[in-house]
Every structure is written in C-alpha cells, then in structure tokens.
Design a protein around this motif. Structure first.
Motif, PDB file in Angstrom:
ATOM      1  N   ARG A  27      39.851 -16.238  48.836  1.00  0.00           N
ATOM      2  CA  ARG A  27      38.701 -15.346  48.949  1.00  0.00           C
ATOM      3  C   ARG A  27      37.413 -16.148  49.097  1.00  0.00           C
ATOM      4  O   ARG A  27      36.510 -15.745  49.824  1.00  0.00           O
ATOM      5  N   THR A  28      37.352 -17.276  48.390  1.00  0.00           N
ATOM      6  CA  THR A  28      36.159 -18.122  48.490  1.00  0.00           C
ATOM      7  C   THR A  28      35.947 -18.596  49.920  1.00  0.00           C
ATOM      8  O   THR A  28      34.822 -18.591  50.438  1.00  0.00           O
ATOM      9  N   GLU A  29      37.027 -18.976  50.579  1.00  0.00           N
ATOM     10  CA  GLU A  29      36.922 -19.410  51.971  1.00  0.00           C
ATOM     11  C   GLU A  29      36.525 -18.253  52.883  1.00  0.00           C
ATOM     12  O   GLU A  29      35.762 -18.438  53.846  1.00  0.00           O
ATOM     13  N   VAL A  30      37.027 -17.059  52.604  1.00  0.00           N
ATOM     14  CA  VAL A  30      36.642 -15.886  53.390  1.00  0.00           C
ATOM     15  C   VAL A  30      35.150 -15.626  53.266  1.00  0.00           C
ATOM     16  O   VAL A  30      34.456 -15.333  54.253  1.00  0.00           O
ATOM     17  N   ILE A  31      34.642 -15.754  52.053  1.00  0.00           N
ATOM     18  CA  ILE A  31      33.206 -15.555  51.821  1.00  0.00           C
ATOM     19  C   ILE A  31      32.388 -16.567  52.618  1.00  0.00           C
ATOM     20  O   ILE A  31      31.397 -16.227  53.274  1.00  0.00           O
ATOM     21  N   GLU A  32      32.834 -17.823  52.593  1.00  0.00           N
ATOM     22  CA  GLU A  32      32.111 -18.872  53.317  1.00  0.00           C
ATOM     23  C   GLU A  32      32.157 -18.661  54.823  1.00  0.00           C
ATOM     24  O   GLU A  32      31.164 -18.871  55.526  1.00  0.00           O
ATOM     25  N   LEU A  33      33.301 -18.225  55.338  1.00  0.00           N
ATOM     26  CA  LEU A  33      33.470 -18.094  56.779  1.00  0.00           C
ATOM     27  C   LEU A  33      32.822 -16.836  57.347  1.00  0.00           C
ATOM     28  O   LEU A  33      32.414 -16.816  58.515  1.00  0.00           O
ATOM     29  N   THR A  34      32.722 -15.779  56.548  1.00  0.00           N
ATOM     30  CA  THR A  34      32.122 -14.533  57.025  1.00  0.00           C
ATOM     31  C   THR A  34      30.656 -14.405  56.682  1.00  0.00           C
ATOM     32  O   THR A  34      29.932 -13.656  57.346  1.00  0.00           O
ATOM     33  N   GLY A  35      30.215 -15.123  55.639  1.00  0.00           N
ATOM     34  CA  GLY A  35      28.834 -14.983  55.177  1.00  0.00           C
ATOM     35  C   GLY A  35      28.600 -13.716  54.392  1.00  0.00           C
ATOM     36  O   GLY A  35      27.447 -13.360  54.106  1.00  0.00           O
ATOM     37  N   LEU A  36      29.670 -13.035  54.014  1.00  0.00           N
ATOM     38  CA  LEU A  36      29.560 -11.800  53.236  1.00  0.00           C
ATOM     39  C   LEU A  36      29.505 -12.105  51.746  1.00  0.00           C
ATOM     40  O   LEU A  36      29.908 -13.179  51.301  1.00  0.00           O
ATOM     41  N   SER A  37      29.038 -11.142  50.976  1.00  0.00           N
ATOM     42  CA  SER A  37      28.956 -11.333  49.523  1.00  0.00           C
ATOM     43  C   SER A  37      30.341 -11.248  48.901  1.00  0.00           C
ATOM     44  O   SER A  37      31.283 -10.707  49.491  1.00  0.00           O
ATOM     45  N   LYS A  38      30.443 -11.771  47.675  1.00  0.00           N
ATOM     46  CA  LYS A  38      31.711 -11.744  46.958  1.00  0.00           C
ATOM     47  C   LYS A  38      32.190 -10.318  46.743  1.00  0.00           C
ATOM     48  O   LYS A  38      33.374  -9.999  46.921  1.00  0.00           O
ATOM     49  N   ALA A  39      31.255  -9.421  46.376  1.00  0.00           N
ATOM     50  CA  ALA A  39      31.622  -8.031  46.122  1.00  0.00           C
ATOM     51  C   ALA A  39      32.103  -7.342  47.402  1.00  0.00           C
ATOM     52  O   ALA A  39      33.084  -6.581  47.390  1.00  0.00           O
ATOM     53  N   THR A  40      31.442  -7.628  48.518  1.00  0.00           N
ATOM     54  CA  THR A  40      31.819  -7.014  49.791  1.00  0.00           C
ATOM     55  C   THR A  40      33.201  -7.471  50.226  1.00  0.00           C
ATOM     56  O   THR A  40      34.034  -6.668  50.669  1.00  0.00           O
ATOM     57  N   VAL A  41      33.461  -8.769  50.085  1.00  0.00           N
ATOM     58  CA  VAL A  41      34.769  -9.300  50.456  1.00  0.00           C
ATOM     59  C   VAL A  41      35.850  -8.729  49.554  1.00  0.00           C
ATOM     60  O   VAL A  41      36.934  -8.349  50.024  1.00  0.00           O
ATOM     61  N   SER A  42      35.588  -8.663  48.263  1.00  0.00           N
ATOM     62  CA  SER A  42      36.577  -8.122  47.324  1.00  0.00           C
ATOM     63  C   SER A  42      36.932  -6.679  47.668  1.00  0.00           C
ATOM     64  O   SER A  42      38.103  -6.297  47.658  1.00  0.00           O
ATOM     65  N   ARG A  43      35.918  -5.874  47.980  1.00  0.00           N
ATOM     66  CA  ARG A  43      36.174  -4.472  48.336  1.00  0.00           C
ATOM     67  C   ARG A  43      36.986  -4.379  49.630  1.00  0.00           C
ATOM     68  O   ARG A  43      37.943  -3.605  49.730  1.00  0.00           O
ATOM     69  N   ALA A  44      36.609  -5.196  50.606  1.00  0.00           N
ATOM     70  CA  ALA A  44      37.326  -5.174  51.883  1.00  0.00           C
ATOM     71  C   ALA A  44      38.775  -5.610  51.708  1.00  0.00           C
ATOM     72  O   ALA A  44      39.692  -5.024  52.295  1.00  0.00           O
ATOM     73  N   VAL A  45      38.997  -6.637  50.884  1.00  0.00           N
ATOM     74  CA  VAL A  45      40.355  -7.129  50.655  1.00  0.00           C
ATOM     75  C   VAL A  45      41.211  -6.054  49.999  1.00  0.00           C
ATOM     76  O   VAL A  45      42.380  -5.851  50.374  1.00  0.00           O
ATOM     77  N   GLU A  46      40.657  -5.358  49.010  1.00  0.00           N
ATOM     78  CA  GLU A  46      41.434  -4.325  48.334  1.00  0.00           C
ATOM     79  C   GLU A  46      41.802  -3.195  49.291  1.00  0.00           C
ATOM     80  O   GLU A  46      42.919  -2.671  49.251  1.00  0.00           O
ATOM     81  N   GLU A  47      40.886  -2.814  50.168  1.00  0.00           N
ATOM     82  CA  GLU A  47      41.187  -1.765  51.131  1.00  0.00           C
ATOM     83  C   GLU A  47      42.223  -2.231  52.156  1.00  0.00           C
ATOM     84  O   GLU A  47      43.112  -1.471  52.546  1.00  0.00           O
ATOM     85  N   LEU A  48      42.110  -3.491  52.597  1.00  0.00           N
ATOM     86  CA  LEU A  48      43.084  -4.031  53.543  1.00  0.00           C
ATOM     87  C   LEU A  48      44.466  -4.153  52.915  1.00  0.00           C
ATOM     88  O   LEU A  48      45.482  -3.919  53.572  1.00  0.00           O
ATOM     89  N   ARG A  49      44.500  -4.496  51.627  1.00  0.00           N
ATOM     90  CA  ARG A  49      45.782  -4.567  50.927  1.00  0.00           C
ATOM     91  C   ARG A  49      46.402  -3.174  50.827  1.00  0.00           C
ATOM     92  O   ARG A  49      47.610  -2.996  51.043  1.00  0.00           O
ATOM     93  N   ALA A  50      45.578  -2.177  50.526  1.00  0.00           N
ATOM     94  CA  ALA A  50      46.088  -0.811  50.419  1.00  0.00           C
ATOM     95  C   ALA A  50      46.607  -0.302  51.764  1.00  0.00           C
ATOM     96  O   ALA A  50      47.572   0.459  51.826  1.00  0.00           O
ATOM     97  N   ASP A  51      45.986  -0.740  52.850  1.00  0.00           N
ATOM     98  CA  ASP A  51      46.411  -0.332  54.182  1.00  0.00           C
ATOM     99  C   ASP A  51      47.657  -1.071  54.667  1.00  0.00           C
ATOM    100  O   ASP A  51      48.251  -0.708  55.683  1.00  0.00           O
ATOM    101  N   GLY A  52      48.014  -2.151  53.963  1.00  0.00           N
ATOM    102  CA  GLY A  52      49.188  -2.913  54.366  1.00  0.00           C
ATOM    103  C   GLY A  52      48.900  -4.045  55.329  1.00  0.00           C
ATOM    104  O   GLY A  52      49.822  -4.625  55.900  1.00  0.00           O
ATOM    105  N   PHE A  53      47.624  -4.385  55.506  1.00  0.00           N
ATOM    106  CA  PHE A  53      47.254  -5.440  56.435  1.00  0.00           C
ATOM    107  C   PHE A  53      47.212  -6.822  55.790  1.00  0.00           C
ATOM    108  O   PHE A  53      47.351  -7.838  56.473  1.00  0.00           O
ATOM    109  N   VAL A  54      46.976  -6.873  54.496  1.00  0.00           N
ATOM    110  CA  VAL A  54      46.792  -8.137  53.772  1.00  0.00           C
ATOM    111  C   VAL A  54      47.626  -8.104  52.503  1.00  0.00           C
ATOM    112  O   VAL A  54      47.786  -7.044  51.878  1.00  0.00           O
ATOM    113  N   ALA A  55      48.140  -9.261  52.113  1.00  0.00           N
ATOM    114  CA  ALA A  55      48.916  -9.372  50.875  1.00  0.00           C
ATOM    115  C   ALA A  55      48.519 -10.650  50.165  1.00  0.00           C
ATOM    116  O   ALA A  55      47.974 -11.582  50.770  1.00  0.00           O
TER     117      ALA A  55
END
Length: 387
Positions: A27-55
């Motif tokens: 997640r730390t690398e995702v934050i660095e590469l996207t320039g998004l905040s930690k909270a934004t990345v965490s929310r996006a990851v949880e939604e992507l996991r729920a959709d079945g796109f990320v594990a």
C-alpha cells in the motif's frame, strides 16, 4: 439506471492500474506511485477487494517499527490471458495471469488440420488444458501465426502447405469457441515484442523470423511498426541478390531446402545443412547464396527503417550464426554505418507464445480498468470481475 463515473471511480481505477503493473505491491508503494492519500488508497483497496479485483498477497517482511504493510496482488479468479505460437511444425501455448506471470505452458507438434474450424477446436482444447481449473475466465487470446496479419483478424502471405493460415477463418472459428476477444498477429511481431519486453533500451529495430516462411517485424521508438497495408512486411518477394532467387526462396526453411536440393545436395531436412559435412563445394555455394540473401535483407531495412539492431530468430538461426562473420564483413563494406546484427536465442514455440502473451496484457488490463470505472451498479463480492 447506472450513474456516471465519479472521481472516486477513477481513483479506484488508478490504484488498480498500479497493482496490475507492479503486483505484488505494498500500500505504501501504491501511495507513492499514485500520489493519493493513505486514506484514499485504503478506501479504494477495500472496494477493489470487495469487487474481486484485488487480493492480499502476503506481508512485507522488511524491518522497521509499526504495522507491516500488506502486499496487494491480482487474484487468480480475476482471469487469465493466453498467447499461442501456432506454427507449421510446432505449437506453443502459454497462459498467464493478468499480471503477466506464467500459469502454465505446453509445446507440442502442430496437428495436421486442413480446415480452420478443426484447427481452432484443437487450439481451444490446448488452451483450456494449459489454463487448468480455478483460474477464472479467459480474458484475451492472441495467436501468432506464420504470415502477415491485418487488423488482428486476417492472415496474408501464409505458408503454402497450410491452408488454415490464410484469411479470417481461424480467428472467427476461435472466437466462436472461446468467450474472449481473439486477435491474430504475426510470429515475427510476437518475437520482437518479447525482445522489447526484456530490453527497454531497444528503440529502432528489425527482426527477421527465418522459419517455415520468412516473416518480418520492425519497431520505432520501442513500438511495433505495423504499416498501412498488408504489403508491409512482405519483404520475401524482393530479389535476394543471388541469381533469380527471392528472399523467401533463400531465407525460409522450405525455400532453402528446395534451393539446396537443386544444387545437388541430398538433404532430407533443412537441418542437414548445418548438421552434416561442411567441406562440400555444393554446400559452400548454398551458404554463399544464403549469406548474400541475409546481406540483401539487412541492407534493405537499413536504408529504409534505419534500425540500430537487426535480429534473426527462427528455425534457420544455426545457419545464420555460421555465416554471421561474413555477413557483418560485407555489410561494413557496403553501408556507411551498418546496424548490429544479432541471432536471438529462443525456445521453439514458447518464446513466440510469450510475446503473444505480452500482446494480450494491455487490452485485457484496459478492459479491467474500464470495468472498475463502470462498476457502480455491480453487487459487491462478485467472484470474478465482469468485463
């Protein structure tokens, strides 16, 4: 009625794009590469996991205080892609996940099919067998063939001995059997894609696939050059500079074997040219003509495409290696600046299939990213992303 995508949807797509290209990634690398905040990345990851796109893909073992970062990965249930090298003699199938990591591969002698539908059924069976169970759906299929291809669908300049390598029948038959987009490409393009994937420094280059038929590919600025018409790449019709022979007549296995037999060599297979005696005058004459054809082919692309490197791949490469010193010497004498000429070391069937997989990944990932943007109306916890 589905609502229009929002900035939140595009944020999810951006996070997924990083996971697809870098996984396993923290997640730390995702934050660095996207320039998004930690909270934004965490929310996006949880939604992507729920959709079945990320594990989740394990825990970062790096030292340091605080909570360790969890790796993010692409789940196998998200699907897979398949690259096929469908040659006259050998067929290779390589299945990979959406990250491009190999799931399995197989290399077998090409079955003798006279009809495109039967050939497609055989290929579809190989792909299904290689993918195995529990890998999610097939998302993209690219088949590399011994001919020039237009618009990913229609084959030109095929091997004369195999009628299935012509027209659009093969693609249509495969599309009816697999629930995924099907593209065709030339074996030369797939081979060059494999080189480009392994060496980011390659800018302008050309590749001759000297196998059952002669095939050609080129790149400029690290991107394949495809041309406007099917004539592009049909370099085999040019005069080889040795008598009345064409380049295809000397730089294809079938053509070279016919030429050698016509010069008195008793050969069962073209491989006998480099596996048998090497002190024969007739063989020396054949090699001289072969060398002249290579010099002609390289000179033609040197003065038109200006490549830094010209690669040779395929069945006749052992013979290319034998004459390469003479080729380089002749090129240095006739060209102001000769390109570097290299013989590519490849695994028959598998290397070209790997290039076809590379061709699969970009369109498959683009559709997955589009599915995330349009996913608002889908129910959470779906077992496999729908795109």
């Amino acid at each position: 009625m589905a609502s229009n995508p929002t900035s939140r949807d595009y944020t999810k797509a951006s996070v997924l794009e990083v996971v697809l290209s870098r996984a396993p990634v923290t997640r730390t690398e995702v934050i660095e590469l996207t320039g998004l905040s930690k909270a934004t990345v965490s929310r996006a990851v949880e939604e992507l996991r729920a959709d079945g796109f990320v594990a989740d893909g394990g825990v970062d073992a790096a030292g340091g205080r605080g909570r360790r970062s969890t790796y993010l990965d692409v789940p196998g249930t998200a699907g897979h892609v398949a690259g096929v090298s469908f040659g006259v003699l050998t067929t290779g199938v390589l299945v990979a996940d959406l990250r491009g990591r190999e799931v399995g591969h197989v290399v077998v002698p090409t079955a003798n099919h006279d009809e495109a539908g039967e050939a497609a059924k055989w290929l579809a069976g190989l792909i299904e067998e290689t993918a195995g169970a529990g890998r999610g759906p097939l998302r993209q299929l690219v088949v590399a063939v011994p001919g020039r291809v237009r618009d990913g669908a229609e084959i030109f300049g095929p091997a004369r001995a195999a009628k299935i390598f012509t027209g659009s029948g093969l693609r249509r038959a495969l599309a009816d059997l697999v629930d995924a987009p099907v593209f065709l490409d030339s074996d030369a393009n797939a081979s060059l894609l494999g080189i480009l994937a392994e060496d980011a420094s390659v800018g302008n280059a050309a590749l001759f696939n000297v196998s059952s038929v002669l095939n050609f590919a080129g790149c400029a600025g690290h991107e394949l050059v495809r041309g406007r018409t099917p004539a592009f790449g049909g370099i085999g019709v040019l005069c080889a500079g040795a008598g009345e022979e064409t380049l295809d007549g000397l730089l294809s296995a079938k053509g070279l074997l016919k030429f050698a037999r016509g010069r008195g060599l008793d050969l069962k297979r073209v491989e006998d040219l480099w596996r048998g005696r090497r002190d024969d005058a007739a063989r020396a004459a054949v090699l001289d003509a072969f060398t002249t054809a290579i010099v002609t082919a390289v000179s033609a692309v040197a003065v038109t495409l200006d490549p830094e490197t010209v690669y040779f791949a395929g069945r006749l490469c052992p013979l290319v290696e034998e004459v390469l010193p003479e080729v380089r010497g002749r090129l240095d004498r006739i060209l102001p600046v000769a390109p570097e000429v290299k013989v590519v070391t490849q695994v028959v069937g598998l290397s070209t299939a790997r290039g076809a997989v590379i061709a699969c990944l970009a369109p498959a990932r683009d559709r997955l990213r589009g599915a995330v943007i349009e996913a608002r109306g889908r129910r959470a916890a779906q077992p496999a992303p729908a795109f």
